[in-house]
Design an enzyme around this catalytic site. Sequence first.
Site, mmCIF file in Angstrom:
data_model
loop_
_atom_site.group_PDB
_atom_site.id
_atom_site.type_symbol
_atom_site.label_atom_id
_atom_site.label_comp_id
_atom_site.label_asym_id
_atom_site.label_seq_id
_atom_site.Cartn_x
_atom_site.Cartn_y
_atom_site.Cartn_z
ATOM 1 N N LEU A 113 -12.205 2.673 -9.326
ATOM 2 C CA LEU A 113 -10.982 2.595 -10.113
ATOM 3 C C LEU A 113 -10.237 1.324 -9.734
ATOM 4 C CD1 LEU A 113 -9.619 6.269 -9.869
ATOM 5 C CD2 LEU A 113 -10.857 5.229 -11.779
ATOM 6 N N ASP A 114 -9.626 0.675 -10.733
ATOM 7 C CA ASP A 114 -8.804 -0.500 -10.455
ATOM 8 C C ASP A 114 -7.671 -0.136 -9.501
ATOM 9 O OD1 ASP A 114 -10.347 -2.034 -12.159
ATOM 10 O OD2 ASP A 114 -9.037 -1.704 -13.886
ATOM 11 N N ARG A 115 -7.151 -1.122 -8.829
ATOM 12 C CA ARG A 115 -6.111 -0.887 -7.820
ATOM 13 C C ARG A 115 -4.934 -0.090 -8.387
ATOM 14 N NH1 ARG A 115 -1.444 -3.422 -6.419
ATOM 15 N NH2 ARG A 115 -1.839 -5.080 -7.927
ATOM 16 N N THR B 269 -4.872 1.854 -11.072
ATOM 17 C CA THR B 269 -5.252 3.119 -11.684
ATOM 18 C C THR B 269 -5.356 4.208 -10.621
ATOM 19 O OG1 THR B 269 -6.501 1.932 -13.373
ATOM 20 C CG2 THR B 269 -6.963 4.270 -13.127
#
Length: 315
Positions: free
Chosen positions: A123-125, A127
């Site tokens: 997951l992106d930072r 998110t």
Amino acid sequence: MEFNYVVTSEQDGRALKSVMASMGMSRNMIKRVKLYGDLDVNGEHVWVNHIVHEGDTIFARYPDDVGDLNKIPNIPILYEDKYFAVVCKPSGMVTHPTHGHLDDSLLTALNSSENPLHPVMRLDRETSGLMVVAKTGHIHKLFSEQHCISKQYMAAVYGKYEPTSGTINEAIKRRENSVMIRDVASPDDPDGKQSITHYNEIAYDSSLDISLIRFKLETGRCHQIRVHSTYMGHPLVGDGLYGPNSIDNPSELFPLSIELDKKCPRVALHAAYLQFTHPITNEVMSFTSLPSDEILNLSPEFRNQLTGELDRFFI
């Protein structure tokens, strides 16, 4: 790590190491079992070149026990066994160690041993939400071979989707001269990669002109939900790359966006649902997670709709 396996008719007469490879064990793992572990066939110790026959029971074990993950107050662990864990990553934390985040990543915080953890998805930072963390490379490999982890998200977006449910089937490519930003590609662009996103509306606040949307991915392109939703005219609240207040994708269509982006100062995207088959027991497992207060506090309509069991939103 331990493995129990019964030789099939197709594997009759093969060397044990060949059967171990067909079980999903890497060459490095087979070597570790050979040098440091235990290897039995029908209860008797054997070597990797031993010839096996249909019905033989293989037992393999090697020392690679990560143990229980660290218990961190802001990282809920929804499930854990000796193979993997399902955790809820908070917004603002990177998944694995990178330059500038060697000591404050999710994996670093959770790891209680010297053996590395393996994120099955990333997951992106900004998110938040559900992730599977494998405790060994072998379990990670088994998850990767399944190709059937169902992932669904909830996101706060600007505007109202019309129709309120549907499918976005638009190829995505990297924006020219940009390392990070993606765009929807034209149908004839060879750089475009097929990307399919299903969506449906959970709630809409007409006074703020924002919606809570469920997204289900068929593909897993970088920034797929953010790019597809922006393409449809509905950038995510708090999105510093694709939102109306971003440098690269500015828009004046949403007059309340400055205030709402301050209220949710990160991309309003949450991994809310996972379903997969346990790679060892073959049990079908599913998990849900409520979006964080940063997202829910944007509108009372969001909280009202999410009262009760979350399972009803996911198909």
